[in-house]
Design a protein around this motif. Structure first.
Motif, PDB file in Angstrom:
ATOM      1  N   ALA A 224       1.141  -1.333  -0.179  1.00  0.00           N
ATOM      2  CA  ALA A 224      -0.356  -0.053   0.032  1.00  0.00           C
ATOM      3  C   ALA A 224       0.532   1.586  -0.037  1.00  0.00           C
ATOM      4  O   ALA A 224       0.768   2.089  -0.853  1.00  0.00           O
ATOM      5  CB  ALA A 224      -0.819   0.287   0.912  1.00  0.00           C
ATOM      6  N   SER A 225       2.296   1.334   0.221  1.00  0.00           N
ATOM      7  CA  SER A 225       2.405   2.185   0.631  1.00  0.00           C
ATOM      8  C   SER A 225       3.716   2.810  -0.314  1.00  0.00           C
ATOM      9  O   SER A 225       3.735   3.932  -0.846  1.00  0.00           O
ATOM     10  CB  SER A 225       3.611   2.614   1.734  1.00  0.00           C
ATOM     11  N   ASN A 226       3.911   1.291  -1.382  1.00  0.00           N
ATOM     12  CA  ASN A 226       4.777   1.628  -2.340  1.00  0.00           C
ATOM     13  C   ASN A 226       4.668   2.082  -3.429  1.00  0.00           C
ATOM     14  O   ASN A 226       4.626   2.489  -3.952  1.00  0.00           O
ATOM     15  CB  ASN A 226       6.042   0.323  -2.296  1.00  0.00           C
ATOM     16  N   THR A 227       3.065   2.326  -3.781  1.00  0.00           N
ATOM     17  CA  THR A 227       2.094   2.267  -4.476  1.00  0.00           C
ATOM     18  C   THR A 227       2.234   3.749  -4.586  1.00  0.00           C
ATOM     19  O   THR A 227       1.167   4.607  -5.249  1.00  0.00           O
ATOM     20  CB  THR A 227       1.054   1.460  -4.912  1.00  0.00           C
ATOM     21  N   ARG A 228       2.275   4.698  -3.589  1.00  0.00           N
ATOM     22  CA  ARG A 228       1.447   5.928  -3.537  1.00  0.00           C
ATOM     23  C   ARG A 228       3.163   7.257  -3.568  1.00  0.00           C
ATOM     24  O   ARG A 228       4.484   6.632  -4.096  1.00  0.00           O
ATOM     25  CB  ARG A 228       1.568   6.356  -1.993  1.00  0.00           C
ATOM     26  N   PRO A 229       2.239   7.449  -4.658  1.00  0.00           N
ATOM     27  CA  PRO A 229       3.227   8.925  -5.360  1.00  0.00           C
ATOM     28  C   PRO A 229       4.053   9.589  -4.544  1.00  0.00           C
ATOM     29  O   PRO A 229       5.753   9.555  -4.972  1.00  0.00           O
ATOM     30  CB  PRO A 229       1.964   9.687  -6.258  1.00  0.00           C
ATOM     31  N   GLU A 230       3.749   9.484  -3.432  1.00  0.00           N
ATOM     32  CA  GLU A 230       4.812  10.319  -2.787  1.00  0.00           C
ATOM     33  C   GLU A 230       6.170   9.764  -1.696  1.00  0.00           C
ATOM     34  O   GLU A 230       6.842  10.090  -1.724  1.00  0.00           O
ATOM     35  CB  GLU A 230       3.934  11.358  -1.650  1.00  0.00           C
ATOM     36  N   VAL A 231       5.450   8.204  -2.302  1.00  0.00           N
ATOM     37  CA  VAL A 231       6.854   6.832  -1.923  1.00  0.00           C
ATOM     38  C   VAL A 231       7.997   6.464  -3.184  1.00  0.00           C
ATOM     39  O   VAL A 231       8.749   6.213  -3.596  1.00  0.00           O
ATOM     40  CB  VAL A 231       6.471   5.778  -1.067  1.00  0.00           C
TER      41      VAL A 231
ATOM     42  N   VAL B  92       6.263   4.081   4.422  1.00  0.00           N
ATOM     43  CA  VAL B  92       5.336   3.858   5.332  1.00  0.00           C
ATOM     44  C   VAL B  92       5.282   4.978   5.598  1.00  0.00           C
ATOM     45  O   VAL B  92       4.006   6.133   5.911  1.00  0.00           O
ATOM     46  CB  VAL B  92       4.820   2.787   6.304  1.00  0.00           C
ATOM     47  N   SER B  93       6.258   6.104   6.364  1.00  0.00           N
ATOM     48  CA  SER B  93       6.423   6.602   7.411  1.00  0.00           C
ATOM     49  C   SER B  93       6.052   8.366   6.012  1.00  0.00           C
ATOM     50  O   SER B  93       5.334   8.995   6.743  1.00  0.00           O
ATOM     51  CB  SER B  93       7.598   6.986   7.849  1.00  0.00           C
ATOM     52  N   ILE B  94       6.930   8.079   4.917  1.00  0.00           N
ATOM     53  CA  ILE B  94       6.619   9.249   3.889  1.00  0.00           C
ATOM     54  C   ILE B  94       5.054   8.846   3.796  1.00  0.00           C
ATOM     55  O   ILE B  94       4.949  10.193   3.368  1.00  0.00           O
ATOM     56  CB  ILE B  94       7.595   8.367   2.919  1.00  0.00           C
ATOM     57  N   ALA B  95       4.448   8.451   3.747  1.00  0.00           N
ATOM     58  CA  ALA B  95       3.064   8.091   2.842  1.00  0.00           C
ATOM     59  C   ALA B  95       2.121   8.657   3.740  1.00  0.00           C
ATOM     60  O   ALA B  95       1.413   9.519   3.783  1.00  0.00           O
ATOM     61  CB  ALA B  95       2.291   6.319   2.970  1.00  0.00           C
TER      62      ALA B  95
END
Length: 833
Positions: free
Chosen positions: A53-60, A385-388
Motif C-alpha cells: 500500500a505505501s509503495n504505490t503512493r506517488p509521494e513514495v 510507510v512513514s513517508i506515506a
C-alpha cells in the motif's frame, strides 16, 4: 509522563524476567514461532522496505527510485571489486569502517530486493538474493567470523553497527536458517562489553541510545531465530531506557537517558538530545511499531512516555524546524544541517501519533505539520510507510499546524547545563558545563576544535531565516574556536588531538586506549570542575548563572603522563537574565593572571556578498558606524535578513570587527569533504591585558531597530550587583528582580536577602501579589532561604517544598531544594492582612 523502572518491569511476562541467557539455538521459521515472532518480523520488514500500500503512493516514488539507484551503484561496485574487497574502494582486513560499510551496502541491496511496489528487475530477483547471501557467507568466513582477528578499531562497529545491518539484511532476504544461526552466534560473541553474549546493564557501553540499538538488534535476531526468550529478554533490557533518570538513585550507575526536566545525556555527561537523543527516539518508536499487534508488551504507557520526551525534551530545542547546536555534541562538526536532524524527529512523531491517545495524537500531528518546514526532506525518512503517513498528514486540512512550544517560554535544562529562552521572533540557546556536565565532546576526528563550546557559548536564532546561513557546520568552520558568541577565552593557541598526538586519541595503554574510561574523562568529553551552573524560571522568565572553570584534565594534570597536554582556562563569573525584548548578560572577575583575555559578546556569520551595516551611538550622543574600538551606548548589526542590537549598561571599550574568512570544513572534522567555505564574520569583543580584571554588563536585543535602540531607556534596566559574589538585575517594566548568588552567606538586595548560593526570581504584581522562584545551581543544598523585608505575605495556596513564615521584619521563605537537581521551586504570595 514519567515512569519508574519498577513499573517498567511489569511490561514483560514474569517468565522473561527469570530467563537465563540461552546459547544460540538453530533458527526456525519465524512465522511458525510462538508468541508472535512472525508478526514481529513482518512488522520490521514493513518498516524498512515498505508495504504494497505505501509503495504505490506517488509521494513514495522518489524514495524507491533512490533506493533502486543506490542498489545499482553497489552492484556495479561489487563487480569492480579487487582482491580483498567486496565493493570497489573499500579494502577489507584492517578498516572497521570499511567492513561496516560493506555490510551496509548489502543491506541496501536487500532493500531493493525485498521492497514491494512498482516492478523492478531487482525486486524479488532470486539471483540478487542468492548473491547477497553468498557475500554474507564470504564476509563471515573471510573477515568477520574469526574472533581472534576481529574487534579492531571502534567497539561500536562490532557491537552495534555491523549487527544492525546484518540483522536487517537477514530478515529482508529470508536468509537460510544456517546463515542466521551462524551470524547470530558471531554477533553474540562480539558483544564483548556484555555478559555471556548478552546485554550487561552495568556496562557503560550498554546505556541510552547504544542500549536501544543493541536490544533492537536482538529483538530482530530473536524473531529470525523464533526464539521467544531472546525477544523477551531484549525487550526487558530496552524498556529500562524509558525510566526517568533519578540522579540520586542511579540504576546500574547509569546517568545516560532522560531526566525529569527534559534533559537527555549520553556518554555519561554530554548534552545530546540532538544526536544520540534523536537516534534513541527513532529506534524506540520503531520498537513500538514492531510490537504492534504482538503479545510481547503493552505499549500504551510507553507511548505516553515518548510523547513526554517529544513535548518537553525535543520541542523546546527545535526552532522553526532547526535543531539547536547546544545539544549535538561532536555532531556539530558534521555537514548535515539542523533541518536534517529534525527530519528524524518528524518521522518519529508522525509514527508515534498513530499510537497516541486521541488528544496527544492531535497535538503530535499538528506539531509535525508545523515543524516540517519546506526545509524537510521526507525521502530521508527510514520507512516508506512513514513517508506515506506524512503525506496524508500534510494533505489533511483538519490538521492545523501548531507548535508544542508556547509563544513565550524559558526552559532550564539544568540536568544537562543548557538553557533555552523563546519569544515570538527569536530563540536564545545557552551551553554551560559543570563538574556534572562535559565542556564539549571530541571523538574519532570529529569536532576537532571544541574547547569553549560549553563555556557560556550562546546561539541567537532569529525568525524567518534559513538557519544554515547563520549556524551549522559553517559557523564552526569560519568562526574562531576562541571567539564563539558568549565565550571568554585566554589569548593562546591550542592544538587538536590529532595535531598533539598524531592519532585520533591519546594512545598510552593500558589506561589510555580508544574506548577507555581515561580517554573519555580526559580527552573525549571532560567535565568542568565548577559546582555552580544552573538557574531558575518563573513563568516565561528565567535566569542562569555559571562560574567558569578549568576542565577535568587540567585539574588532574599532576597525575597524568608528562606528554599529556591540558589547557588552563581564564576566569569569569557570568549570569544571563532572560526577559521579553532582551537578554541581559553580566560578567565579573573576568581575567587571567598571566595571559590576555578576550570575551566575545557576540559573533555572527553572513554570506560573502551580503550587505551588512554596523551602526551605533556613543555615550555623548554622537553616531558611530563601521569597525574598530568604541565605548558605545548601543550598537546594531544588520544585514542578510537579520538584525541584532547591543545595549551597554556600563561604560567600557569594545572592539567591532568584520572580516571575510575562508576555511575548509575539514578543519573541524577530518572526514568532512574538503569544501572551502567563505563567510563574513562579525565579532563584538572585549579585550584586556594579562593581570587585569574586568566586569561587563550589556543586553542582547534581538530584531532591534535603530530607533528602538536610540530610545532604549537606561532606567528600564538596573544592575543591582555585578561581582563574583552576586549578580543581580532589576527590570522596572516587568517589575522583576533576578539574582544569582555564588557564595555562602546572606546577600542583600533592595527589599530582600538571599541565603547563597542560589538563583532567584521575584516578580511583583497587582494588589500586592508577589511571585518567587528559587533553584539550587549547585544541586547540593538542602534548603535556600529568601527573606522579603517589610513585606507581610502569605501563600496563595499550599505549596509543597516551600515554607512561609511571617517575622517581625517581613516574610521568610524557606525552599526545600534537597534532591531537586536544580529544578525551580515557585510560589505565589498574597498580601497578609
Amino acid at each position: 509522563m514519567q515512569i519508574s523502572r519498577r513499573h517498567l518491569l511489569s511490561f514483560v511476562p514474569a517468565t522473561a524476567l527469570l530467563s537465563a541467557v540461552h546459547p544460540v539455538r538453530p533458527a526456525r521459521a519465524a512465522t511458525d514461532a510462538p508468541g508472535g515472532a512472525g508478526l514481529l518480523l513482518s512488522n520490521a520488514i514493513a518498516i524498512y522496505a515498505g508495504t504494497a500500500a505505501s509503495n504505490t503512493r506517488p509521494e513514495v516514488a522518489a524514495k524507491l527510485t533512490a533506493l533502486d539507484a543506490t542498489a545499482r551503484t553497489w552492484l556495479a561496485a561489487m563487480d569492480r571489486a579487487g582482491s580483498g574487497e567486496l565493493f570497489a574502494g573499500l579494502p577489507l582486513g584492517t578498516s572497521d569502517p570499511n567492513l561496516s560499510a560493506s555490510y551496509q551496502h548489502l543491506y541496501e541491496l536487500a532493500l531493493a530486493y525485498r521492497r514491494p511496489g512498482p516492478a523492478s528487475d531487482l525486486q524479488g530477483n532470486e539471483q540478487l538474493r542468492a548473491r547477497i547471501a553468498d557475500k554474507l557467507t564470504w564476509l563471515h568466513a573471510t573477515y568477520y567470523g574469526d574472533q581472534s582477528r576481529g574487534y579492531y578499531g571502534n567497539w561500536f562497529t562490532w557491537e552495534i553497527g555491523i549487527s544492525t545491518y546484518v540483522s536487517k539484511t537477514l530478515a529482508l532476504i529470508d536468509a537460510p536458517a544456517e546463515l542466521i544461526t551462524l551470524y547470530v552466534g558471531s554477533m553474540d560473541a562480539y558483544l564483548r562489553n556484555g555478559t555471556n553474549g548478552d546485554v550487561n546493564l552495568d556496562s557503560r557501553f550498554h546505556t541510552g541510545a547504544n542500549l536501544v540499538d543493541i536490544t533492537a538488534n536482538r529483538v530482530l535476531q530473536g524473531a529470525l531465530l523464533g526464539d521467544d526468550a531472546r525477544i523477551q529478554k531484549a525487550l526487558q533490557d530496552q524498556f529500562t531506557v524509558f525510566a526517568t533518570i533519578d540522579p540520586y538513585n542511579l540504576q546500574h550507575g547509569v546517568t545516560d537517558g532522560y531526566y525529569a526536566d527534559g534533559s537527555f545525556l549520553q556518554h555519561a555527561s554530554v548534552a545530546y538530545t540532538g544526536s544520540y537523543g534523536k537516534a534513541l527516539l527513532s529506534r524506540v518508536v520503531q520498537t513500538i511499531k514492531i510490537l504492534d499487534g504482538t503479545p510481547y508488551a503493552r505499549t500504551d504507557e510507553l507511548v505516553g512516555v515518548v510523547n513526554g520526551w517529544v513535548e518537553h525534551g525535543f520541542a523546546p530545542l527545535i526552532f522553526e524546524g532547526w535543531m539547536m547546536e547546544i545539544v549535538k555534541g561532536r555532531a556539530v562538526s558534521r555537514p548535515g544541517t539542523g533541518y536534517d536532524d529534525v527530519a528524524v524527529i518528524v518521522e518519529a512523531v508522525v509514527d508515534l501519533a498513530d499510537y497516541a491517545t486521541t488528544a496527544d495524537a492531535a497535538r503530535l500531528k499538528a506539531f509535525a505539520k508545523y515543524t516540517a518546514r519546506p526545509t524537510i526532506n521526507p525521502n530521508s525518512f527510514v520507512s516508506p510507510v512513514s513517508i506515506a503517513r506524512f503525506a496524508d498528514l500534510k494533505a489533511d486540512p483538519a490538521i492545523v499546524p501548531a507548535d508544542l512550544n508556547p509563544a513565550a517560554s524559558s526552559t532550564a535544562y539544568n540536568a544537562m547545563d543548557r538553557t533555552v529562552h523563546r519569544r515570538p521572533g527569536y530563540a536564545f540557546a545557552l551551553a554551560r558545563n559543570s563538574e556534572r556536565i562535559s565542556k564539549y565532546e571530541y571523538m574519532s576526528g570529529e569536532n576537532l576544535l571544541p574547547w569553549f563550546q560549553g563555556d557560556g557559548a550562546h546561539y541567537l536564532y532569529l525568525s524567518g531565516q534559513d538557519q544554515t546561513r547563520s549556524y551549522g557546520v559553517d559557523y564552526f568552520t569560519t568562526v574562531s574556536p576562541y571567539a564563539l558568541a558568549g565565550v571568554t577565552a585566554p589569548v593562546e593557541t591550542r592544538r587538536s588531538i590529532p595535531e598533539l598526538y598524531g592519532t585520533a586519541y591519546y594512545d598510552r595503554p593500558p589506561e589510555f586506549t580508544p574506548s577507555s574510561e581515561a580517554q573519555n574523562s580526559y580527552v573525549y568529553f571532560p567535565t568542568g570542575t565548577n559546582a555552580y551552573s544552573g538557574g531558575a524560571t518563573l513563568g516565561t522568565y528565567g535566569v542562569a548563572g555559571w562560574v567558569q572553570s578549568d576542565d577535568f584534565a587540567y585539574a588532574h594534570r599532576a597525575g597524568l603522563p608528562s606528554d599529556f597536554v591540558s589547557y588552563r582556562n581564564a576566569e569569569a563569573t557570568k549570569s544571563w537574565f532572560l526577559f521579553d525584548d532582551e537578554i541581559v548578560v553580566l560578567a565579573a572577575g573576568v581575567g587571567d593572571a598571566d595571559r590576555a583575555v578576550t570575551t566575545t559578546l557576540d559573533t555572527r556569520i553572513a554570506a560573502p556578498a551580503a550587505a551588512l551595516t554596523i551602526t551605533g551611538g556613543r555615550r555623548n550622543g554622537d553616531s558611530w558606524s563601521g569597525v574598530g574600538a568604541v565605548d558605545p551606548r548601543w550598537l546594531r548589526y544588520a544585514g542578510d535578513g537579520v538584525a541584532v542590537g547591543y545595549y551597554f549598561l556600563r561604560p567600557g571599550e569594545v572592539h567591532v570587527s568584520l572580516q571575510s574568512v575562508t576555511r575548509s570544513r575539514r578543519v573541524i572534522r577530518t572526514s568532512n569533504p574538503d569544501t572551502q567555505v567563505t563567510k563574513q564574520v562579525f565579532g563584538l569583543t572585549a579585550t584586556q591585558p594579562a593581570g587585569a580584571t574586568r566586569t561587563l554588563a550589556y543586553a542582547l536585543v534581538p530584531n532591534a531597530t535603530e530607533s528602538a535602540l536610540q530610545a532604549y531607556r537606561h532606567g528600564r534596566l538596573g544592575v543591582l550587583a555585578n561581582t563574583t559574589r552576586m549578580q543581580a538585575v532589576q527590570h522596572l517594566g516587568l517589575r522583576l528582580t533576578a539574582a544569582n548568588t555564588f557564595t555562602r552567606g546572606q546577600h542583600q538586595l533592595p527589599g530582600m536577602s538571599i541565603d547563597g548560593p542560589a538563583s532567584v526570581l521575584v516578580r511583583r504584581g497587582a494588589g500586592g501579589q508577589v511571585e518567587v522562584a528559587v533553584s539550587d545551581p549547585t544541586t547540593a543544598r538542602d534548603t535556600i532561604t529568601v527573606t522579603l523585608w517589610a513585606q507581610y505575605l502569605r501563600a496563595a495556596a499550599p505549596t509543597p517544598g516551600v515554607q512561609v513564615v511571617r517575622t517581625l521584619t517581613g516574610t521568610r521563605l524557606t525552599f526545600t531544594t534537597r534532591h531537586t537537581y536544580g529544578a525551580s521551586l515557585p510560589i505565589k504570595l498574597l498580601r497578609a492582612w
